[in-house]
Design a protein around this motif. Structure first.
Motif, PDB file in Angstrom:
ATOM      1  N   ILE A  92       0.842  -1.203   0.000  1.00  0.00           N
ATOM      2  CA  ILE A  92       0.000   0.000   0.000  1.00  0.00           C
ATOM      3  C   ILE A  92       0.874   1.249   0.000  1.00  0.00           C
ATOM      4  CG2 ILE A  92      -1.729   1.311   1.290  1.00  0.00           C
ATOM      5  CD1 ILE A  92      -2.775  -1.425   2.311  1.00  0.00           C
ATOM      6  N   ALA A  93       1.947   1.232   0.788  1.00  0.00           N
ATOM      7  CA  ALA A  93       2.856   2.384   0.807  1.00  0.00           C
ATOM      8  C   ALA A  93       3.457   2.619  -0.571  1.00  0.00           C
ATOM      9  CB  ALA A  93       3.960   2.156   1.841  1.00  0.00           C
ATOM     10  N   LYS A  94       3.813   1.550  -1.281  1.00  0.00           N
ATOM     11  CA  LYS A  94       4.318   1.696  -2.641  1.00  0.00           C
ATOM     12  C   LYS A  94       3.237   2.256  -3.569  1.00  0.00           C
ATOM     13  CE  LYS A  94       7.592   0.925  -4.337  1.00  0.00           C
ATOM     14  NZ  LYS A  94       8.726   1.860  -4.602  1.00  0.00           N
ATOM     15  N   ALA A  95       1.994   1.784  -3.390  1.00  0.00           N
ATOM     16  CA  ALA A  95       0.893   2.277  -4.216  1.00  0.00           C
ATOM     17  C   ALA A  95       0.653   3.764  -3.995  1.00  0.00           C
ATOM     18  CB  ALA A  95      -0.386   1.500  -3.921  1.00  0.00           C
ATOM     19  N   TYR A  96       0.978   4.258  -2.800  1.00  0.00           N
ATOM     20  CA  TYR A  96       0.849   5.684  -2.490  1.00  0.00           C
ATOM     21  C   TYR A  96       2.062   6.487  -2.948  1.00  0.00           C
ATOM     22  CZ  TYR A  96      -3.487   5.839   0.244  1.00  0.00           C
ATOM     23  OH  TYR A  96      -4.811   5.829   0.627  1.00  0.00           O
ATOM     24  N   GLY A 114       7.889  -5.400  -3.623  1.00  0.00           N
ATOM     25  CA  GLY A 114       8.235  -4.080  -4.144  1.00  0.00           C
ATOM     26  C   GLY A 114       8.984  -3.177  -3.197  1.00  0.00           C
ATOM     27  N   ALA A 115       9.352  -3.667  -2.000  1.00  0.00           N
ATOM     28  CA  ALA A 115      10.110  -2.827  -1.073  1.00  0.00           C
ATOM     29  C   ALA A 115      11.424  -2.399  -1.713  1.00  0.00           C
ATOM     30  CB  ALA A 115      10.376  -3.584   0.220  1.00  0.00           C
ATOM     31  N   ASP A 116      11.786  -1.139  -1.533  1.00  0.00           N
ATOM     32  CA  ASP A 116      13.004  -0.602  -2.144  1.00  0.00           C
ATOM     33  C   ASP A 116      14.264  -1.067  -1.420  1.00  0.00           C
ATOM     34  OD1 ASP A 116      11.844   1.395  -4.195  1.00  0.00           O
ATOM     35  OD2 ASP A 116      10.775   1.890  -2.345  1.00  0.00           O
TER      36      ASP A 116
END
Length: 321
Positions: A168-172, A192-194
């Motif tokens: 969700i954080a990536k989607a934001y 998808g975590a950086d």
């Protein structure tokens, strides 16, 4: 119908599969044939009756709701005369924690506010793994006032809430750093975590990066450690955790927030149809992918709870019915 019933607090042995009466929907309810359900930390609280602080809500001396289970996915079998959003045959999923629980059963009744349409691109098992954990992650990020381009740390990123929080954080539009165990790094990276760190090798106390928002799933670290890792105007939100950590976030967090721009708080998740609708849209756009660790049949519910309590699950534990 078959249902899991628990009449007193205790170990997984308290969960018994029994024959009970099939529920009948009233004018404002939907009857759903349940295909799958899932486990969350809240289910463990309801089984054990711990922490004691929860008992005014779940039952002082015994479980208030004898058939546990919040998350579910299934097919609408009947609707009350006042139901407008659903009809017989609709595939739905939802969170029953605010409307009587009861999803560890072949059938359950629920109000419209507890359910939304199941995304077509998800199986019943995948859909059942979503509601409580994903909405908790969303509400935590919203409470932390997440913004595009911010640096967000998810500490405890490999469990049910953590895997959704990363996505969700990536989607934001955030840059996401995740802490988890070495065995689960590959799973979290695939979401998808950086940046992904093994919490045993990278001590957050000595971690040099600073974050605009930190989500502490289960609040493992002392609140002072999270505060140190915040940027000058950073925010920390604790989700779940022990009674000690809850008090720490409530009182020490409030105290720390009085001085300077850093803000520290905790989240009490609540079932919310609007938030679940937002999650449904992210699922349909394939911005979210449920992570399921293991699937158990309903008649093996005791072992499902034992596995959940071990704390090693990558993502969610699901029950098929």
């Amino acid at each position: 119908m078959k249902a899991v019933v628990t009449m007193k607090y205790g170990s997984p042995e308290m969960l018994q599969l029994r024959e009970v009466d099939k529920p009948v929907p009233d004018d404002n309810q939907v009857l759903v044939k349940v295909h799958a359900a899932s486990l969350n930390k809240g289910n463990i609280v309801m089984l054990r009756g711990e922490p004691v602080l929860a008992r005014p809500f779940i039952g002082l001396t015994k479980p208030k709701h004898p058939i546990p289970g919040g998350d579910m996915a299934g097919i609408v079998e009947a609707v009350g005369k006042n139901i407008k959003d659903f009809q017989v045959g609709d595939e739905v999923f939802g969170d029953l924690s605010a409307s009587g629980w009861g999803s560890y059963a072949e059938y359950v009744v629920a109000p419209e506010k507890a359910l939304v349409k199941k995304p077509r691109n998800l199986s019943f098992e995948e859909a059942a793994s979503v509601p409580m954990a994903a909405v908790t992650a969303l509400q935590g990020l919203k409470k932390g006032n997440i913004k595009q381009g911010e640096r967000v740390l998810i500490y405890g990123a490999s469990g049910g809430v953590g895997t959704f929080a990363v996505q969700i954080a990536k989607a934001y539009g955030a840059e996401v750093t995740a802490f988890c165990s070495e065995q689960k790094k590959e799973t979290v990276e695939s979401l998808g975590a950086d940046h992904v760190y093994d919490y045993k090798k990278e001590d957050l106390t000595n971690h040099t990066a600073r974050y605009d928002l930190i989500i502490g799933v289960n609040g493992y670290q002392p609140i002072s450690v999270y505060k140190r890792a915040l940027s000058q105007a950073g925010r920390y939100v604790m989700i779940g955790g022990s009674t000690e950590k809850l008090y720490e976030s409530m009182f020490l967090g409030a105290w720390h927030s009085l001085f300077g721009k850093k803000k520290m708080t905790n989240l009490l998740q609540r079932a919310n149809k609007e938030d679940l609708e937002e999650i449904r849209k992210l699922l349909e756009r394939e911005k979210l992918n449920p992570v399921i660790d293991r699937v158990f049949p309903l008649n093996d519910i005791q072992n499902a709870f034992r596995y959940m309590e071990e704390g090693h699950a990558k993502g969610k534990v699901v029950i098929t019915i």
